[in-house]
Design an enzyme around this catalytic site. Structure first.
Site, PDB file in Angstrom:
ATOM      1  N   LYS A 159       0.857  -1.190   0.000  1.00  0.00           N
ATOM      2  CA  LYS A 159       0.000   0.000   0.000  1.00  0.00           C
ATOM      3  C   LYS A 159       0.893   1.240   0.000  1.00  0.00           C
ATOM      4  O   LYS A 159       1.932   1.263   0.663  1.00  0.00           O
ATOM      5  CB  LYS A 159      -0.909  -0.030   1.236  1.00  0.00           C
ATOM      6  CG  LYS A 159      -1.935   1.090   1.300  1.00  0.00           C
ATOM      7  CD  LYS A 159      -2.842   0.889   2.509  1.00  0.00           C
ATOM      8  CE  LYS A 159      -3.834   2.023   2.677  1.00  0.00           C
ATOM      9  NZ  LYS A 159      -4.725   1.809   3.833  1.00  0.00           N
ATOM     10  N   SER A 208      -9.243   3.242   2.980  1.00  0.00           N
ATOM     11  CA  SER A 208      -8.160   3.795   2.185  1.00  0.00           C
ATOM     12  C   SER A 208      -7.337   2.748   1.429  1.00  0.00           C
ATOM     13  O   SER A 208      -6.447   3.100   0.662  1.00  0.00           O
ATOM     14  CB  SER A 208      -7.226   4.600   3.098  1.00  0.00           C
ATOM     15  OG  SER A 208      -6.606   3.764   4.057  1.00  0.00           O
ATOM     16  N   SER A 228     -10.369   0.857   6.897  1.00  0.00           N
ATOM     17  CA  SER A 228      -9.708   1.001   5.604  1.00  0.00           C
ATOM     18  C   SER A 228      -9.366  -0.304   4.902  1.00  0.00           C
ATOM     19  O   SER A 228      -9.012  -0.291   3.725  1.00  0.00           O
ATOM     20  CB  SER A 228      -8.428   1.833   5.768  1.00  0.00           C
ATOM     21  OG  SER A 228      -8.752   3.175   6.029  1.00  0.00           O
TER      22      SER A 228
END
Length: 475
Positions: A77, A152, A176
């Site tokens: 990520k 996210s 997220s």
């Protein structure tokens, strides 16, 4: 014969172990898919093809295949540092930043034998629950490209759902991992605080963010989760006196066996009900009812549950969210103008907070944690909707008004952040599809250290619904 990306991560791992496919071959297969499909879905912000090929050759020839993820591709990520790879945090402010060190979670996944293919998209500094940023294209939902992927960990979810990766790590500070998993029809696991040594949450503000896996199946999620907990096998190397209670892994065993009968709560209240008008859509209620009926049919006990009203939660969580933005490395008007309006609003509000306000918010959330765990303690797990609404269209969130934007995020995702505050584990499962083919998931919240129970329940529901056979149009 099925193509490699059509196999589950566990099946790909088995093929690698039996030498039916090589590590370099599998890496090349996914790099080709990323090159062809990523421009249409926005899953990756950086593809490290040459480094991935070099890493694959090294793993294939120099790394013992006994490590948990031997040869399996993944991606970092874009909030995680990997030495020598650009890390943008989803922000124009960080353009050109290349770290000279790697984060501990990145090192752990390398130690587990994985092969990183690059960086997945995230919103600016991971703050919003949707992955749309001025620094690059939005992460598009593989089920409908006009819809967002959540956030996210939106890029990670898109990559897995579109079969650009077999699974992917994400991070979850308010939902997220679970939000994009629900939006993209995946399994998403948020572990207990303290469970994963390399991303425990213990050292973070209010203990909110932890790492967790996104995958197409429960077993695939458990495979990655085991590697995050014990990257080299053996026992986890916890760095703090506090760690998650409960049994240790391997968690994969629970995800494969799917054993047990449990007492479950069913809940549609949330911590935000006192502060915002939370309307649960027909589709979300339908998914919840379908899951509850299936669980009852599988022999589990179900009972209605509801949270007591608590007006302290909303202002305390808002304070922590704003405080978390205060440390963004933007100094002076020129740098601040590179930030998106929502991030600037959060940064300004965060830097206006006093020490007393922060201390009061932390105290309120600590009290809420105790209350939340006590209220749910009579259940082995509690079933809630994953999201209150269907996946949101790209551009749906207010890009200028911070207050309205925050309200929209709460109204879409009211069931996730209270799990981070409490430090409990939770899993999102893609139970249902709407009439127009959109995924709708449910969430199961576990006891402290209760990941084995969540994975067992998830395995039972996966066997019942067979969601692993669903393929999005953009895959």
């Amino acid at each position: 014969m099925a193509e490699l990306h059509e196999l589950s991560a566990l099946e790909q791992w088995s093929a690698l172990q039996r030498r039916q496919v090589g590590v370099v071959e599998l890496t090349e297969h996914y790099l080709a898919r990323i090159e062809a499909q990523n421009p249409g879905v926005g899953a990756f912000v950086t593809v490290t093809a040459d480094a991935a090929r070099e890493r694959a050759r090294f793993v294939e020839t120099e790394v013992a295949p006994e490590v948990p993820l031997w040869g399996l591709p993944f991606a970092d990520k874009d909030l995680q540092l990997r030495a020598g790879v650009p890390t943008h945090f989803g922000s124009r402010l960080m353009e050109g930043f290349v770290p000279d060190r790697s984060d501990e979670l990145v090192q752990a996944l390398d130690d587990a034998g994985g092969v990183s293919l690059g960086k997945t998209a995230t919103p600016e500094f991971g703050l919003p629950s949707y992955t749309e940023t001025l620094a690059g294209p939005p992460a598009r939902n593989p089920w409908n490209r006009d819809l967002g992927a959540g956030g996210s960990s939106g890029g990670a979810a898109v990559a897995v759902a579109a079969r650009l990766l077999p699974f992917s790590p994400g991070s979850d500070g308010g939902g997220s991992v679970r939000i994009p998993a629900a939006a993209c029809g995946l399994v998403g696991l948020k572990p207990s605080r303290g469970r994963i040594p390399a991303a425990s949450g213990i050292d973070k503000l209010a203990g909110l963010p932890v790492a967790g896996p996104l995958a197409r199946t429960v077993a695939d999620a458990a495979l990655l989760f085991d590697a995050m907990v014990t990257p080299r096998g053996g026992h986890p190397d916890h760095h703090f006196a506090l760690r998650a209670p409960g049994e240790e892994g391997p968690f994969l065993a629970s995800a494969i066996r799917g054993e047990g009968r449990f007492q479950l709560g069913v809940m549609t209240t949330s911590a935000w009900d006192d502060a915002y008008d939370i309307a649960i859509s027909v589709e979300a209620r339908q998914a919840l009812a379908i899951a509850a009926d299936a669980l009852a049919g599988l022999g589990h006990g179900l009972q209605e549950a509801a949270l007591v009203s608590d007006a302290s939660y909303a202002p305390a969580f808002r304070t922590i969210w704003q405080a978390g933005a205060a440390g963004i490395p933007a100094e002076g008007d020129d740098q601040e103008q590179l930030l998106e309006p929502l991030t600037r609003w959060l940064l300004y509000r965060g830097r206006e907070l006093s020490a007393r306000q922060l201390a009061e918010a932390l105290s309120a959330l600590a009290l809420y944690e105790r209350s939340f765990i006590e209220q749910l303690s009579r259940f082995d797990a509690v079933l809630t909707p994953a999201l209150a609404l269907t996946p949101r269209p790209i551009g749906w969130y207010d890009a200028v008004d911070g207050e309205r934007n925050f309200a929209q995020q709460v109204q879409y995702t009211p069931f996730t952040s209270m799990v981070n505050v409490s430090g409990l584990p939770a899993i999102v499962l893609p139970i249902h599809q709407t009439d127009d083919g959109l995924p709708m998931g449910v969430q199961l919240i576990g006891r402290p250290g209760g990941e084995h129970t969540l994975l067992a329940l998830g395995a039972q529901l996966e066997q019942h619904f067979q969601w692993q056979n669903r393929v999005p149009p953009l895959a």
